[in-house]
Design an enzyme around this catalytic site. Structure first.
Site, PDB file in Angstrom:
ATOM      1  N   THR A 161      -1.153  -6.012   2.030  1.00 33.46           N
ATOM      2  CA  THR A 161      -1.535  -7.183   2.519  1.00 33.46           C
ATOM      3  C   THR A 161      -0.703  -8.493   1.914  1.00 33.46           C
ATOM      4  O   THR A 161      -0.146  -8.483   0.734  1.00 33.46           O
ATOM      5  CB  THR A 161      -2.945  -7.622   2.576  1.00 33.46           C
ATOM      6  OG1 THR A 161      -3.202  -8.976   3.065  1.00 33.46           O
ATOM      7  CG2 THR A 161      -3.388  -7.776   0.969  1.00 33.46           C
TER       8      THR A 161
ATOM      9  N   TYR B 293     -10.492  -8.537  -1.530  1.00 27.50           N
ATOM     10  CA  TYR B 293      -9.628  -7.752  -0.590  1.00 27.50           C
ATOM     11  C   TYR B 293      -8.151  -7.789  -1.081  1.00 27.50           C
ATOM     12  O   TYR B 293      -7.606  -6.716  -1.352  1.00 27.50           O
ATOM     13  CB  TYR B 293      -9.769  -8.250   1.024  1.00 27.50           C
ATOM     14  CG  TYR B 293      -8.523  -7.412   1.537  1.00 27.50           C
ATOM     15  CD1 TYR B 293      -8.387  -5.961   1.814  1.00 27.50           C
ATOM     16  CD2 TYR B 293      -7.613  -8.284   2.468  1.00 27.50           C
ATOM     17  CE1 TYR B 293      -7.500  -5.521   2.611  1.00 27.50           C
ATOM     18  CE2 TYR B 293      -6.902  -7.741   3.050  1.00 27.50           C
ATOM     19  CZ  TYR B 293      -6.853  -6.211   3.495  1.00 27.50           C
ATOM     20  OH  TYR B 293      -5.805  -5.736   4.031  1.00 27.50           O
TER      21      TYR B 293
ATOM     22  N   PHE C  93     -11.101 -23.532  14.027  1.00 28.91           N
ATOM     23  CA  PHE C  93     -11.659 -24.014  12.653  1.00 28.91           C
ATOM     24  C   PHE C  93     -10.646 -25.002  11.985  1.00 28.91           C
ATOM     25  O   PHE C  93      -9.928 -24.846  11.346  1.00 28.91           O
ATOM     26  CB  PHE C  93     -11.792 -22.805  11.760  1.00 28.91           C
ATOM     27  CG  PHE C  93     -12.722 -21.712  12.043  1.00 28.91           C
ATOM     28  CD1 PHE C  93     -14.299 -22.017  11.913  1.00 28.91           C
ATOM     29  CD2 PHE C  93     -12.521 -20.601  12.825  1.00 28.91           C
ATOM     30  CE1 PHE C  93     -15.321 -20.900  12.372  1.00 28.91           C
ATOM     31  CE2 PHE C  93     -13.290 -19.631  13.403  1.00 28.91           C
ATOM     32  CZ  PHE C  93     -14.863 -19.845  12.998  1.00 28.91           C
TER      33      PHE C  93
ATOM     34  N   LYS D 184      -5.609  -4.450  -2.865  1.00 28.65           N
ATOM     35  CA  LYS D 184      -4.533  -4.060  -2.738  1.00 28.65           C
ATOM     36  C   LYS D 184      -3.301  -4.322  -3.872  1.00 28.65           C
ATOM     37  O   LYS D 184      -2.498  -3.452  -4.128  1.00 28.65           O
ATOM     38  CB  LYS D 184      -3.869  -4.748  -1.674  1.00 28.65           C
ATOM     39  CG  LYS D 184      -4.670  -4.618  -0.201  1.00 28.65           C
ATOM     40  CD  LYS D 184      -4.409  -3.073   0.253  1.00 28.65           C
ATOM     41  CE  LYS D 184      -5.030  -2.975   1.832  1.00 28.65           C
ATOM     42  NZ  LYS D 184      -5.034  -1.546   2.243  1.00 28.65           N
TER      43      LYS D 184
ATOM     44  N   TYR E 200      -6.813   0.794  14.072  1.00 29.04           N
ATOM     45  CA  TYR E 200      -6.037   0.126  14.934  1.00 29.04           C
ATOM     46  C   TYR E 200      -4.460   0.382  14.530  1.00 29.04           C
ATOM     47  O   TYR E 200      -3.760   0.719  15.348  1.00 29.04           O
ATOM     48  CB  TYR E 200      -6.298  -1.607  14.715  1.00 29.04           C
ATOM     49  CG  TYR E 200      -5.285  -2.520  15.486  1.00 29.04           C
ATOM     50  CD1 TYR E 200      -4.838  -2.153  16.794  1.00 29.04           C
ATOM     51  CD2 TYR E 200      -4.809  -3.923  14.994  1.00 29.04           C
ATOM     52  CE1 TYR E 200      -3.911  -3.125  17.414  1.00 29.04           C
ATOM     53  CE2 TYR E 200      -4.114  -4.473  15.511  1.00 29.04           C
ATOM     54  CZ  TYR E 200      -3.536  -4.275  16.643  1.00 29.04           C
ATOM     55  OH  TYR E 200      -2.665  -4.971  17.485  1.00 29.04           O
ATOM     56  N   ILE E 201      -4.139  -0.164  13.429  1.00 26.12           N
ATOM     57  CA  ILE E 201      -2.679   0.024  12.712  1.00 26.12           C
ATOM     58  C   ILE E 201      -2.352   1.421  12.829  1.00 26.12           C
ATOM     59  O   ILE E 201      -1.117   2.011  13.169  1.00 26.12           O
ATOM     60  CB  ILE E 201      -2.561  -0.813  11.790  1.00 26.12           C
ATOM     61  CG1 ILE E 201      -2.834  -2.300  11.749  1.00 26.12           C
ATOM     62  CG2 ILE E 201      -0.893  -0.875  11.454  1.00 26.12           C
ATOM     63  CD1 ILE E 201      -2.658  -3.152  10.726  1.00 26.12           C
TER      64      ILE E 201
ATOM     65  N   LEU F 242     -14.449   7.261  10.478  1.00 22.94           N
ATOM     66  CA  LEU F 242     -14.683   6.392  11.849  1.00 22.94           C
ATOM     67  C   LEU F 242     -15.731   5.512  11.350  1.00 22.94           C
ATOM     68  O   LEU F 242     -16.330   5.033  12.464  1.00 22.94           O
ATOM     69  CB  LEU F 242     -15.242   7.724  12.360  1.00 22.94           C
ATOM     70  CG  LEU F 242     -14.295   8.857  13.197  1.00 22.94           C
ATOM     71  CD1 LEU F 242     -15.148   9.675  14.229  1.00 22.94           C
ATOM     72  CD2 LEU F 242     -13.334   8.148  13.600  1.00 22.94           C
TER      73      LEU F 242
END
Length: 325
Positions: free
Chosen positions: A117, A141, A206, A145, A11-12, A33
């Site tokens: 991030t 995650y 949520f 980073k 996407y980005i 991919l």
């Protein structure tokens, strides 16, 4: 400039490739991919299907095309999944990044942009979050980073690797030809728009009892083209030294604000249902972009939530199943 873009089918990454090509750069896309889409790759870019686990494949690509710089988007990116499968993130994300960096240095590539991030800041003391905020990663995650940021710091000092780390929360919106297609989809704006498209019955909120004006979480939403342009500005500035930037749109929007804006844009009622809070969701997360504005003159073209959702809606209406044939 000739730029090697990992994750350039995502996407980005794909929209950054699009913007690089518009700016006159040559682009080589390297993507396995796994989450990317071949049809998302700009036709003017060279595409190599390869995996960062395969050091030999990276070496072959860099030797063949001799890029001057690397933009690294390829990554496992789901915070929730990283809590369930930490080694996928603390292992693969880090090892793959190290493979890329080792190969870059071996082939004389010493300009590197890391798509980082704002999940580095799990419990910020100040909102908006600036670059001086203490780093407490909110997940494996975020930690992956953080590790890559620290590796880049030392490669700058020991090997002359010039780098920029760009930290942000929620990329959103679309260009005319490229947009957001994940399987499964976890991001709020495409999920809301899937309700408007009739692909989902309702959108789940949520928790609506947070200490915010309407009780729902407030988050930072930044248009993907603005993110792409920030990456390009940071690349152009690397001759002046390494740097780290937080990226935000200047203000946050609540979940209910996103839903109400999507209703206005789509003309669809978009039914919602309130469910329990997700563990670990802070009430407010908004990043500051004052440093990159001041130093590089970055100015978002799409800071308005309605405009962001309008661009996403145009793409999703013309691509109701994303890049799926």
């Amino acid at each position: 400039m000739k730029v090697f873009v990992t994750g350039g089918a995502g996407y980005i990454g794909s929209i950054t490739v699009e913007q690089l090509i518009k700016a006159g750069d040559e682009v080589i896309v390297f993507d396995n991919l796994y989450q990317g889409h071949r049809d998302a790759v700009h036709p003017a870019a060279i595409f190599i299907q390869g995996d960062l686990k395969d050091r030999a494949a990276i070496d072959a690509a860099l030797a063949a095309h001799r890029p001057e710089a690397i933009m690294h988007f390829a990554s496992y990116t789901l915070v929730g999944e990283s809590m369930e499968r930490p080694f996928l993130y603390l292992g693969d994300n880090v090892v793959n990044g190290v493979n890329l960096l080792q190969s870059a240095l071996a082939h004389g590539v010493k300009k590197f942009i890391l798509s980082s991030t704002a999940n580095l800041f799990d419990k910020p003391e100040r909102i908006p979050i600036d670059e001086d905020e203490r780093i407490i990663p909110g997940s494996p995650y975020g930690e992956s980073k953080n590790i890559l940021e620290r590796i880049l710091y030392w490669l700058d000092r020991t090997q002359g690797m010039r780098y920029a780390c760009l930290r942000y929360f929620n990329a959103c919106g679309a260009s005319e030809e490229r947009g957001e297609h994940h399987e499964p989809e976890t991001h709020i704006i495409p999920l809301v728009l899937q309700v408007a498209l009739g692909q989902r019955k309702e959108f789940c909120i949520f928790g609506d009892d947070y200490p915010t004006p309407d009780g729902t979480c407030i988050r930072d939403y930044i248009h993907v083209i603005d993110l792409a342009n920030a990456h390009i500005l940071a690349l152009r500035a690397l001759d002046g030294g390494s740097r780290t930037y937080n990226l935000g749109n200047g203000r946050g929007f609540s979940v209910k604000e996103v839903v109400e804006t999507a209703r206005a844009v789509t003309g669809h009622p978009i039914p919602t249902r309130v469910v329990g809070r997700r563990p670990g969701d802070p009430a407010v997360l908004v990043a500051s972009s004052e440093k990159i504005r001041r130093e590089l003159g970055w100015t978002p073209q799409y800071p308005d939530l309605r405009t962001i959702i309008e661009t996403a809606w145009r793409w999703h209406r013309t691509h109701p199943h994303g890049y799926a044939k």
